[in-house]
Design a protein around this motif. Structure first.
Motif, short mmCIF file in Angstrom:
data_model
loop_
_atom_site.label_atom_id
_atom_site.label_comp_id
_atom_site.label_asym_id
_atom_site.label_seq_id
_atom_site.Cartn_x
_atom_site.Cartn_y
_atom_site.Cartn_z
N LYS A 41 0.80 -1.23 0.00
CA LYS A 41 0.00 0.00 0.00
C LYS A 41 0.83 1.27 0.00
CE LYS A 41 -3.97 -2.08 2.39
NZ LYS A 41 -4.73 -2.16 3.66
N SER A 42 2.04 1.22 0.55
CA SER A 42 2.75 2.50 0.73
C SER A 42 4.22 2.49 0.36
CB SER A 42 2.63 2.93 2.19
OG SER A 42 3.28 2.00 3.04
N VAL A 43 4.79 1.30 0.05
CA VAL A 43 6.20 1.23 -0.33
C VAL A 43 6.34 0.78 -1.78
CG1 VAL A 43 8.46 0.22 0.21
CG2 VAL A 43 6.85 0.74 2.06
N GLU A 44 5.47 -0.15 -2.17
CA GLU A 44 5.47 -0.59 -3.57
C GLU A 44 4.91 0.52 -4.47
OE1 GLU A 44 6.62 -3.14 -5.09
OE2 GLU A 44 6.91 -4.74 -3.62
N LYS A 45 3.97 1.31 -3.95
CA LYS A 45 3.41 2.41 -4.74
C LYS A 45 3.42 3.70 -3.91
CE LYS A 45 -1.38 1.03 -3.69
NZ LYS A 45 -2.65 0.59 -4.29
N ASP A 46 3.45 4.82 -4.60
CA ASP A 46 3.56 6.10 -3.89
C ASP A 46 2.24 6.47 -3.20
OD1 ASP A 46 2.03 8.37 -5.48
OD2 ASP A 46 2.97 7.08 -6.99
N VAL A 47 2.35 7.44 -2.25
CA VAL A 47 1.18 7.87 -1.47
C VAL A 47 0.87 9.35 -1.69
CG1 VAL A 47 1.52 6.12 0.32
CG2 VAL A 47 2.64 8.35 0.56
N ASN A 48 1.32 9.88 -2.83
CA ASN A 48 1.14 11.31 -3.09
C ASN A 48 -0.30 11.79 -2.97
OD1 ASN A 48 3.86 11.00 -3.81
ND2 ASN A 48 3.73 12.57 -5.39
N LYS A 49 -1.24 10.94 -3.36
CA LYS A 49 -2.65 11.37 -3.35
C LYS A 49 -3.16 11.66 -1.94
CE LYS A 49 -4.59 6.65 -3.42
NZ LYS A 49 -5.46 5.72 -4.19
N TYR A 50 -2.46 11.18 -0.90
CA TYR A 50 -2.90 11.42 0.47
C TYR A 50 -2.21 12.65 1.10
CZ TYR A 50 -4.25 6.50 -0.05
OH TYR A 50 -4.78 5.32 -0.49
N LEU A 51 -1.29 13.28 0.36
CA LEU A 51 -0.40 14.27 0.97
C LEU A 51 -0.73 15.72 0.61
CD1 LEU A 51 2.99 12.37 0.52
CD2 LEU A 51 1.49 12.39 2.53
N LYS A 52 -1.92 16.01 0.10
CA LYS A 52 -2.26 17.37 -0.31
C LYS A 52 -2.11 18.37 0.84
CE LYS A 52 -3.53 16.30 -4.53
NZ LYS A 52 -2.74 16.77 -5.70
N ASN A 53 -2.47 17.94 2.05
CA ASN A 53 -2.42 18.87 3.20
C ASN A 53 -1.00 19.19 3.64
OD1 ASN A 53 -5.21 18.93 3.27
ND2 ASN A 53 -5.37 17.30 4.82
N TRP A 54 -0.01 18.46 3.14
CA TRP A 54 1.37 18.68 3.56
C TRP A 54 2.25 19.13 2.39
CZ3 TRP A 54 -1.74 14.80 5.39
CH2 TRP A 54 -2.00 14.82 6.76
N GLU A 55 1.60 19.55 1.31
CA GLU A 55 2.35 19.96 0.12
C GLU A 55 3.22 21.17 0.41
OE1 GLU A 55 1.53 20.11 -4.69
OE2 GLU A 55 -0.16 20.36 -3.30
N ASN A 56 2.80 22.02 1.36
CA ASN A 56 3.61 23.21 1.69
C ASN A 56 4.95 22.82 2.31
OD1 ASN A 56 2.24 22.26 3.98
ND2 ASN A 56 2.47 24.22 5.03
N LYS A 57 5.02 21.63 2.93
CA LYS A 57 6.28 21.18 3.54
C LYS A 57 7.08 20.28 2.60
CE LYS A 57 4.73 21.47 8.33
NZ LYS A 57 4.56 20.75 9.62
N LEU A 58 6.37 19.58 1.75
CA LEU A 58 7.05 18.64 0.85
C LEU A 58 7.41 19.26 -0.50
CD1 LEU A 58 4.79 15.52 1.50
CD2 LEU A 58 7.18 15.75 2.16
N GLY A 59 6.72 20.33 -0.87
CA GLY A 59 6.92 20.91 -2.19
C GLY A 59 5.90 20.34 -3.17
N ASN A 60 6.00 20.75 -4.41
CA ASN A 60 5.06 20.34 -5.45
C ASN A 60 5.07 18.82 -5.60
OD1 ASN A 60 3.56 19.89 -7.78
ND2 ASN A 60 4.25 21.80 -8.73
N LEU A 61 3.93 18.20 -5.35
CA LEU A 61 3.84 16.74 -5.39
C LEU A 61 3.96 16.17 -6.81
CD1 LEU A 61 0.96 16.22 -2.79
CD2 LEU A 61 3.41 15.80 -2.46
N LYS A 62 3.88 17.03 -7.80
CA LYS A 62 4.03 16.56 -9.17
C LYS A 62 5.49 16.32 -9.53
CE LYS A 62 -0.13 18.86 -10.95
NZ LYS A 62 -0.64 19.86 -11.93
N ASN A 63 6.38 16.88 -8.74
CA ASN A 63 7.80 16.79 -9.06
C ASN A 63 8.47 15.52 -8.53
OD1 ASN A 63 7.59 19.28 -10.30
ND2 ASN A 63 8.18 20.42 -8.45
N LYS A 64 7.91 14.94 -7.45
CA LYS A 64 8.53 13.77 -6.82
C LYS A 64 7.47 12.79 -6.35
CE LYS A 64 12.91 15.62 -5.12
NZ LYS A 64 13.74 15.86 -3.92
#
Length: 370
Positions: free
Chosen positions: A14-37
């Motif tokens: 669920k979280s290592v074989e595939k990415d979890v970007n779709k759950y991280l919208k609320n933390w995009e300000n700390k992680l940066g643009n989720l489209k880039n990584k």
């Protein structure tokens, strides 16, 4: 510092074989643009929560699967990017009811197959790892004994098997060249017997074999020689008459036999297939002008599929006395099956587009199997 974490297969999927970007919208300000990584996640159970407060962003994590039945396991490397305190996020990723409040977000650096034993010896003095723990070993640079990919391992085994097959073919051809006669029995063939006699062949193995150095030409030559020798021995009264009886040939009326690859017996390592343009391997001429053409198809298993070329199909169209001779288990105690001309099953218009046609023997009506 670094940390190592054992985990369940279902959580890793669920979280290592595939990415979890779709759950991280609320933390995009700390992680940066989720489209880039792409980011991945691991959760820390409540009992290890306080231990994990010593872990910091930028440290490296190693995760491996524990609950499979195999000694093999995948090892995943990552660099931690953010620690998030959120039961809600944890449940979104891994499902309702998980007792995990702290989530590690990381960038994945790589993955490979190794063994659990190798991991235990490297990180925990050979003992089973029970939970996430600190380690002084640099996860980023860690070296573990990697296991070859199953497909690559299978490929190496098949290459080895095919080399052995070629040696066996050469040995048998050498024996024939020195005067040994190998008799052939007849095999009745139907869909049920095809299935029964191929149960020992691992699914997909035959197809793989035929793509990795398979000595197809040499196997074909051996089958042709066995059939040619069998016909001659029957004519001379040296063996039971099977082939000429099944073909309804009066041996006293045979004028001549043309075996296009006869020279291959004395030069089987470098022979050229001279039957390609002929549309058959063996031609039997009868005194009354009838020509009986035999196309020989051989395998070290029971033959359940064959490939016919355009010339072979065209020859079947032009000569109703064309037959397919299947030689089964050509390297053991060979058996043959004869299939009558089934060209009428083809449409002449379709023939214009055929270069090669793979045919499942079980799909040929039994009326054509002599």
């Amino acid at each position: 510092m670094n940390y190592i974490a054992p985990g369940k297969k279902e959580n890793i999927e669920k979280s290592v074989e595939k990415d979890v970007n779709k759950y991280l919208k609320n933390w995009e300000n700390k992680l940066g643009n989720l489209k880039n990584k792409k980011y991945y996640a691991w959760a820390i159970s409540d009992k290890n929560r306080f231990k994990s407060y010593t872990f910091n962003n930028g440290e490296y994590i190693g995760i491996y699967e524990t609950n499979n039945n195999s000694e093999k396991t995948k090892f995943y490397k990552g660099k931690s990017k953010l620690f998030i305190e959120s039961r809600e996020l944890s449940e979104e990723i891994w499902g309702k009811g998980v007792e995990k409040n702290r989530v590690i977000i990381f960038e994945k650096l790589g993955e490979f197959e190794t063994t659990k034993k190798e991991i235990y010896e490297k990180f925990n003095g050979g003992k089973v790892l029970q939970s996430i723990k600190r380690t002084s070993i640099d996860i980023k640079k860690v070296k573990l004994k990697e296991i070859a990919d199953d497909n690559e391992e299978e490929k190496l085994n098949i290459e080895k098997d095919n080399k052995i097959t070629k040696i066996k073919i050469e040995k048998r051809l050498g024996e024939i060249n020195n005067g040994r006669f190998i008799d052939i029995k007849y095999k009745e063939l139907n869909s049920k017997s095809l299935k029964k006699n191929n149960t020992l062949v691992k699914k997909g193995k035959r197809k793989q074999e035929e793509n990795i150095g398979y000595p197809r030409k040499e196997l074909g030559l051996l089958g042709e020689i066995l059939v040619f020798n069998k016909i001659n021995s029957e004519i001379e009264g040296l063996s039971e008459t099977i082939l000429i009886d099944k073909l309804h040939i009066d041996k006293d009326k045979i004028k001549s036999i043309e075996f296009y690859n006869k020279d291959g017996l004395s030069n089987y390592n470098n022979f050229e297939d001279k039957s390609i343009e002929k549309g058959c391997d063996i031609k039997i001429m009868i005194n009354d002008g009838i020509e009986v053409d035999l196309e020989v198809k051989s395998s070290k298993y029971v033959v359940n599929k064959i490939t016919l070329t355009f010339n072979e199909l065209l020859n079947m169209k032009n000569n109703e006395n064309s037959y397919i001779v299947l030689v089964h288990r050509v390297l053991e105690d060979p058996e043959i099956t004869i299939i009558k001309n089934f060209y009428k099953l083809y449409n002449d218009n379709i023939m214009k587009f055929i270069i090669k046609q793979e045919i499942d023997i079980s799909q040929i009506p039994n009326e054509y199997k002599i």
